[in-house]
Structure formats: structure tokens, C-alpha cells
Scaffold this motif. Structure first.
Motif, PDB file in Angstrom:
ATOM      1  N   UNK A  49      -0.721 -32.597 -42.804  1.00 14.64           N
ATOM      2  CA  UNK A  49       0.650 -32.409 -42.346  1.00 14.64           C
ATOM      3  C   UNK A  49       0.670 -31.125 -41.523  1.00 14.64           C
ATOM      4  N   UNK A  50       0.810 -31.246 -40.214  1.00 16.22           N
ATOM      5  CA  UNK A  50       0.788 -30.089 -39.316  1.00 16.22           C
ATOM      6  C   UNK A  50       2.145 -29.391 -39.296  1.00 16.22           C
ATOM      7  N   UNK A  51       3.207 -30.190 -39.241  1.00 15.36           N
ATOM      8  CA  UNK A  51       4.570 -29.656 -39.263  1.00 15.36           C
ATOM      9  C   UNK A  51       5.441 -30.547 -40.137  1.00 15.36           C
ATOM     10  N   UNK A  52       6.349 -29.921 -40.898  1.00 13.92           N
ATOM     11  CA  UNK A  52       7.260 -30.675 -41.743  1.00 13.92           C
ATOM     12  C   UNK A  52       6.818 -30.700 -43.196  1.00 13.92           C
ATOM     13  N   UNK A  67      -6.080 -27.316 -53.895  1.00 14.03           N
ATOM     14  CA  UNK A  67      -6.362 -26.465 -52.741  1.00 14.03           C
ATOM     15  C   UNK A  67      -6.148 -27.215 -51.435  1.00 14.03           C
ATOM     16  N   UNK A  68      -6.551 -28.477 -51.385  1.00 11.69           N
ATOM     17  CA  UNK A  68      -6.338 -29.276 -50.178  1.00 11.69           C
ATOM     18  C   UNK A  68      -4.846 -29.443 -49.900  1.00 11.69           C
ATOM     19  N   UNK A  69      -4.083 -29.697 -50.949  1.00 15.24           N
ATOM     20  CA  UNK A  69      -2.635 -29.871 -50.788  1.00 15.24           C
ATOM     21  C   UNK A  69      -1.997 -28.579 -50.270  1.00 15.24           C
ATOM     22  N   UNK A  73      -3.106 -30.771 -46.587  1.00 13.51           N
ATOM     23  CA  UNK A  73      -3.624 -32.129 -46.686  1.00 13.51           C
ATOM     24  C   UNK A  73      -2.748 -32.960 -47.617  1.00 13.51           C
ATOM     25  N   UNK A  74      -2.723 -34.270 -47.384  1.00 12.32           N
ATOM     26  CA  UNK A  74      -1.965 -35.158 -48.254  1.00 12.32           C
ATOM     27  C   UNK A  74      -2.554 -36.561 -48.199  1.00 12.32           C
ATOM     28  N   UNK A  83      11.451 -34.610 -43.894  1.00  8.34           N
ATOM     29  CA  UNK A  83      12.008 -34.196 -42.605  1.00  8.34           C
ATOM     30  C   UNK A  83      11.098 -34.754 -41.513  1.00  8.34           C
ATOM     31  N   UNK A  84      11.416 -34.491 -40.253  1.00  4.04           N
ATOM     32  CA  UNK A  84      10.543 -34.924 -39.163  1.00  4.04           C
ATOM     33  C   UNK A  84       9.161 -34.303 -39.336  1.00  4.04           C
ATOM     34  N   UNK A  85       8.135 -35.090 -39.011  1.00  7.73           N
ATOM     35  CA  UNK A  85       6.762 -34.644 -39.269  1.00  7.73           C
ATOM     36  C   UNK A  85       5.884 -34.714 -38.030  1.00  7.73           C
ATOM     37  N   UNK A  86       4.911 -33.832 -37.982  1.00  6.60           N
ATOM     38  CA  UNK A  86       3.749 -33.985 -37.113  1.00  6.60           C
ATOM     39  C   UNK A  86       2.549 -34.050 -38.043  1.00  6.60           C
ATOM     40  N   UNK A  87       1.789 -35.118 -37.968  1.00  7.10           N
ATOM     41  CA  UNK A  87       0.662 -35.300 -38.870  1.00  7.10           C
ATOM     42  C   UNK A  87      -0.621 -35.531 -38.077  1.00  7.10           C
TER      43      UNK A  87
END
Length: 340
Positions: A49-52, A67-69, A73-74, A83-87
Motif C-alpha cells: 500500500x503506497x498511499x492510503x 514487520x511487513x504490515x 505490505x498487505x 480511503x482512496x488507495x495507490x497500491x
């Protein structure tokens, strides 16, 4: 309410409802994200998840660490947009626009292949035809709202009669019903197809299939489809089972190997019995593959079976030099047994 999801690196954009996981929304919009079990158990849909913000629920901690979360990471099969996302996740290059649909099926026949494996054949309505790619799976829609996923063991050119291999899970509500109560001609509802476990036909590399138990089902469909299409790529089929009886449809595999020079069949037993009079390979199936190959650069490997088997095999083959992007898998996950 819906949210806008932007994909990197492709730049594609789609919408996700507030009640949908990211993978569910992508499927609805014809976006091909990698996924397998859709239960947070196999890790095929892991991305960043880059943004959101997302809400991650009901996943197995062995697949993704805390740690990944924390680092963004997801698991997109269990992540719901807040919310709006950039993944960031690599889309799959699939040259079809097949979308899942819900349809009724009739149980045409039930045949016990072993004490704990049932062959179910499902008849589609005469007015309907299911489009799918060999290796994908269906989900049975149960009356209580639950779902049960099983791979299609048929090639896609036999779409009017679908073959399913079900293994009896002790305490498993659906499989115990199938084995003990279900009658032929029963009407069920299914949705599909789902899944990204299919043969990458653009490659000329030798194919190594590694099947554990009923993980043979989707691989059977892929092999039969490749035969129907006249493909000549070398195929090495490794099947793992505990004892000889568990190698159901063994004669079919031998028939392929006898009739087609490009197909080789290697069965492997981990706990063969004295009465089996077994003279073949012994041990774990993925270890048999590792013993047979020094270099994996010129191979594609397709692995299907229980999650632990697939996870162990993945780590072992990557360590042995198999390119990460040439390992394709489908991990079978099971619903929790019914408490008595």
C-alpha cells in the motif's frame, strides 16, 4: 461508498466498494491481480500500500509478518479500502476477459476414487457454457452463506460437464455432506471461475508439475488441455502421496506417459506400506524433484497441494535457483472443522 484504487506500475485505476476486498473489486472490474486462496493463507496476493489505508482481516500470520504490515505490505485478498488507495502489485498478463458468474449445476455423478477422494461431475444448464482456463477453481455457494473452493479438474474444451476432486476433511461440513449424504441429481449453486493457476503458454520452457494429494486436480486439467491443443513442450509430472492407494487416477498418468513422448510421470510415496510392494521413488515429492535437477533456469514449475507443502516447496526451489517468476502455485486451504 466506493474508493478509487490506482495500480502501480501499470497505472490502471478501478473502483472498490467499501464492503469489498481489493481482489474482489479487481475481479469485478476485469483487473487481473495475482491471487490464489482468497482466504489470506497462500500469500499470492501480497503487495504494498503506497498511499492510503486498508483494514486487513482474517489472515494467517505465517503468510505476512507484523514487520511487513508496518512497512506497508498487505494481503489484497483480505484487505478492504478505508480511503482512496495507490497500491503496488504486478498485474498478470492474461489474454482473456473471463469474469466469474453464479450459475446452477446438477450433480451428474459421484464416484469414490479412494476412501477419502470423491470424483464429482457437475452438469451445467444446456443453455449455459462456462468459460474458464484449465487450472482455475469454482466456489460452491452454501445455504448459510459460506463458500467452499475446489479446483476444476477438466480441460476448458469440456465445459458442459465439470470434474471436481474432493478430499474428505474430517469434521469438514461440506465434504462430509458430499461423502455421506449428497445424492446424484442434486442441484447446487456455484460461482467461478477464479484463480491464476493456469499454464503460461507463451513459454517454451520444460514444465515441471508437482502435485500433492488432490492438488493433482487442476494439473490434470492443464495436461489434458495441453494435449488437446497439440502442445509438445516437455512435461515432467511429479505426484506425491502417502501410500499407493492415494495415487488415484494413477493409470491415467501412466497412459499419458505411454502415449506421449514429451510427458514423463514420476510418482513418489512418502510412507509406502509393505503391501504396496512399492519399487518406485520414496520421500517427499519436492525433494525428488530437487534430486533430479541441477539447474532450474530452463524450467517452469507448477505446484499444487496443501499450503505447508507449497510453502516448503517454494522456498526450496527458489533456493535451488528457480527464477521467482517461474514458480506458479495453488495452495489448498480448508475451512475449520465443525465442532462436535
Amino acid at each position: 461508498m466506493s474508493y478509487t484504487i490506482k495500480l502501480l506500475p501499470s497505472g490502471h485505476v478501478f473502483q472498490a466498494k467499501g464492503s469489498q476486498t481489493i481482489v474482489e473489486a479487481a475481479i469485478d472490474e476485469g483487473i487481473h491481480l495475482p491471487y490464489g486462496c482468497r482466504n489470506g493463507a497462500c500469500g499470492a496476493c501480497k503487495g504494498k500500500v503506497v498511499e492510503g489505508k486498508v483494514h486487513l482481516e482474517d489472515y494467517q500470520s505465517s503468510v505476512i509478518s507484523e514487520d511487513e504490515i508496518k512497512n506497508g505490505m498487505t494481503l489484497f485478498c483480505r484487505a478492504i479500502a478505508l480511503e482512496n488507495l495507490t497500491i503496488e502489485i504486478k498485474e498478470l498478463a492474461i489474454n482473456n476477459n473471463i469474469r466469474p458468474k453464479i450459475f446452477p449445476v446438477r450433480v451428474e455423478s459421484l464416484e469414490a476414487l479412494t476412501h477419502d477422494v470423491m470424483l464429482m461431475k457437475l452438469k451445467l444448464p444446456s443453455t449455459d457454457k462456462l468459460q474458464f482456463v484449465a487450472g482455475q477453481y469454482l466456489e460452491f455457494l452454501l445455504k448459510d452463506g459460506k463458500r467452499r473452493a475446489f479446483s476444476i479438474a477438466s480441460p476448458s474444451h469440456e465445459s458442459s460437464l465439470l470434474e471436481i476432486h474432493l478430499r474428505l476433511i474430517p469434521g469438514g461440513e461440506f465434504t462430509e455432506y458430499v461423502f455421506k449424504e449428497m445424492k446424484e441429481k442434486s442441484i447446487l449453486r456455484v460461482e467461478g471461475p477464479f484463480g491464476n493457476f493456469y499454464l503460461r503458454e507463451h513459454s517454451e520452457k520444460t514444465i515441471i508439475f508437482v502435485a500433492g494429494g488432490t492438488g493433482f486436480a487442476p494439473i490434470k486439467g492443464m495436461i489434458e488441455e495441453s494435449i488437446q491443443k497439440g502442445m509438445q513442450r516437455p512435461i515432467k509430472l511429479y505426484r506425491g502421496a502417502r501410500v499407493l492407494e492415494d495415487l488415484y487416477m494413477d493409470s491415467l498418468c501412466k497412459k499419458w506417459a505411454n502415449e506421449f513422448s514429451h510427458i514423463e510421470y514420476i510418482p513418489v510415496l512418502s510412507e509406502s506400506l509393505e503391501e504396496d510392494a512399492w519399487h518406485g521413488r520414496n520421500g517427499l515429492v519436492h525433494e525428488a524433484v530437487l534430486k533430479d535437477f541441477v539447474n532450474f533456469n530452463d524450467y517452469q514449475l507448477y505446484c499444487c497441494g496443501a499450503p505447508q507443502m507449497v510453502e516448503v516447496a517454494h522456498k526450496a526451489f527458489i533456493k535451488a535457483g528457480l527464477p521467482e517468476d517461474e514458480f506458479y502455485s495453488d495452495a489448498f486451504t480448508f475451512a475449520a472443522p465443525v465442532k462436535k
